[in-house]
Write a protein that holds these residues in place. Structure first.
Motif, mmCIF file in Angstrom:
data_model
loop_
_atom_site.group_PDB
_atom_site.id
_atom_site.type_symbol
_atom_site.label_atom_id
_atom_site.label_comp_id
_atom_site.label_asym_id
_atom_site.label_seq_id
_atom_site.Cartn_x
_atom_site.Cartn_y
_atom_site.Cartn_z
ATOM 1 N N ASP A 16 0.680 -1.257 0.058
ATOM 2 C CA ASP A 16 -0.014 -0.225 -0.001
ATOM 3 C C ASP A 16 0.689 1.264 -0.139
ATOM 4 O O ASP A 16 2.037 1.097 0.080
ATOM 5 N N SER A 17 0.377 2.526 -0.060
ATOM 6 C CA SER A 17 0.878 3.824 -0.057
ATOM 7 C C SER A 17 0.153 4.515 1.085
ATOM 8 O O SER A 17 -0.742 4.435 1.497
ATOM 9 N N LEU A 18 1.216 5.467 1.414
ATOM 10 C CA LEU A 18 0.615 6.517 2.579
ATOM 11 C C LEU A 18 1.164 7.702 2.288
ATOM 12 O O LEU A 18 2.551 7.862 1.675
ATOM 13 N N ARG A 19 0.714 9.001 2.475
ATOM 14 C CA ARG A 19 1.427 10.130 2.485
ATOM 15 C C ARG A 19 1.440 10.977 3.918
ATOM 16 O O ARG A 19 0.426 11.185 4.321
ATOM 17 N N ARG A 67 11.201 4.253 -3.769
ATOM 18 C CA ARG A 67 9.889 4.003 -3.135
ATOM 19 C C ARG A 67 9.320 5.295 -2.545
ATOM 20 O O ARG A 67 7.896 5.207 -2.740
ATOM 21 N N PHE A 68 10.122 5.803 -1.973
ATOM 22 C CA PHE A 68 9.296 7.198 -1.050
ATOM 23 C C PHE A 68 9.815 8.376 -2.100
ATOM 24 O O PHE A 68 10.983 8.473 -2.725
ATOM 25 N N MET A 83 4.963 7.645 0.489
ATOM 26 C CA MET A 83 5.388 6.336 0.606
ATOM 27 C C MET A 83 4.751 5.142 -0.335
ATOM 28 O O MET A 83 3.385 5.075 0.119
ATOM 29 N N ASN A 84 5.318 4.558 -1.127
ATOM 30 C CA ASN A 84 4.680 3.766 -2.057
ATOM 31 C C ASN A 84 5.296 2.250 -1.716
ATOM 32 O O ASN A 84 6.398 2.094 -1.283
ATOM 33 N N VAL A 124 3.093 -1.297 9.143
ATOM 34 C CA VAL A 124 2.580 -1.862 7.738
ATOM 35 C C VAL A 124 2.478 -3.614 8.013
ATOM 36 O O VAL A 124 3.544 -4.214 8.456
ATOM 37 N N SER A 125 1.564 -4.093 7.816
ATOM 38 C CA SER A 125 1.364 -5.520 8.158
ATOM 39 C C SER A 125 1.372 -6.466 6.749
ATOM 40 O O SER A 125 1.432 -5.794 5.598
#
Length: 126
Positions: A16-19, A67-68, A83-84, A124-125
């Motif tokens: 997943d991604s997060l910002r 990735r980031f 963050m990818n 992150v799981s």
């Protein structure tokens, strides 16, 4: 009073991604390079990414390169970390930091940074 306030953390799955966002107040962001560090339980704080005051120079830690992505909007007093392809090993508390620096260089060591946020948890799981 200088404040750096991070947000955007959370629990996500691998891939997943997060910002993350960091809103800065009490200082002139155009005089500061900005960085993201992270710290997992039982480990040292680790450099993640940095960006010069103008945004013209960025630098990444080896574990997040490709990735980031770090970016900044000085008009909004905000720095971001996209963050990818997140991995379980990215799990940590992520901190935003400011370094008074008027050239286009960035620092990767904690001691160079003048101000820090309180951190935001990223989990992150697998």
């Amino acid at each position: 009073q200088v404040q750096l306030v991070e947000s955007g953390g959370g629990l996500v799955r691998a891939g997943d991604s997060l910002r993350l966002s960091c809103v800065v107040s009490g200082l002139n962001m155009r005089s500061y390079a900005m960085s993201w560090f992270r710290q997992a339980p039982g480990t040292e704080r680790e450099f993640v990414a940095a960006i010069s005051w103008s945004g013209g120079m960025t630098f990444y830690g080896d574990s997040v390169k490709d990735r980031f992505a770090i970016s900044r909007d000085n008009a909004k007093n905000t720095v971001y970390l996209q963050m990818n392809s997140l991995k379980p090993e990215d799990t940590a508390v992520y901190y935003c930091a400011a370094d008074y620096r008027l050239n286009q260089r960035v620092a990767t060591t904690e001691g160079n940074y003048d101000y820090w946020g309180q951190g935001t948890q990223v989990t992150v799981s697998s």
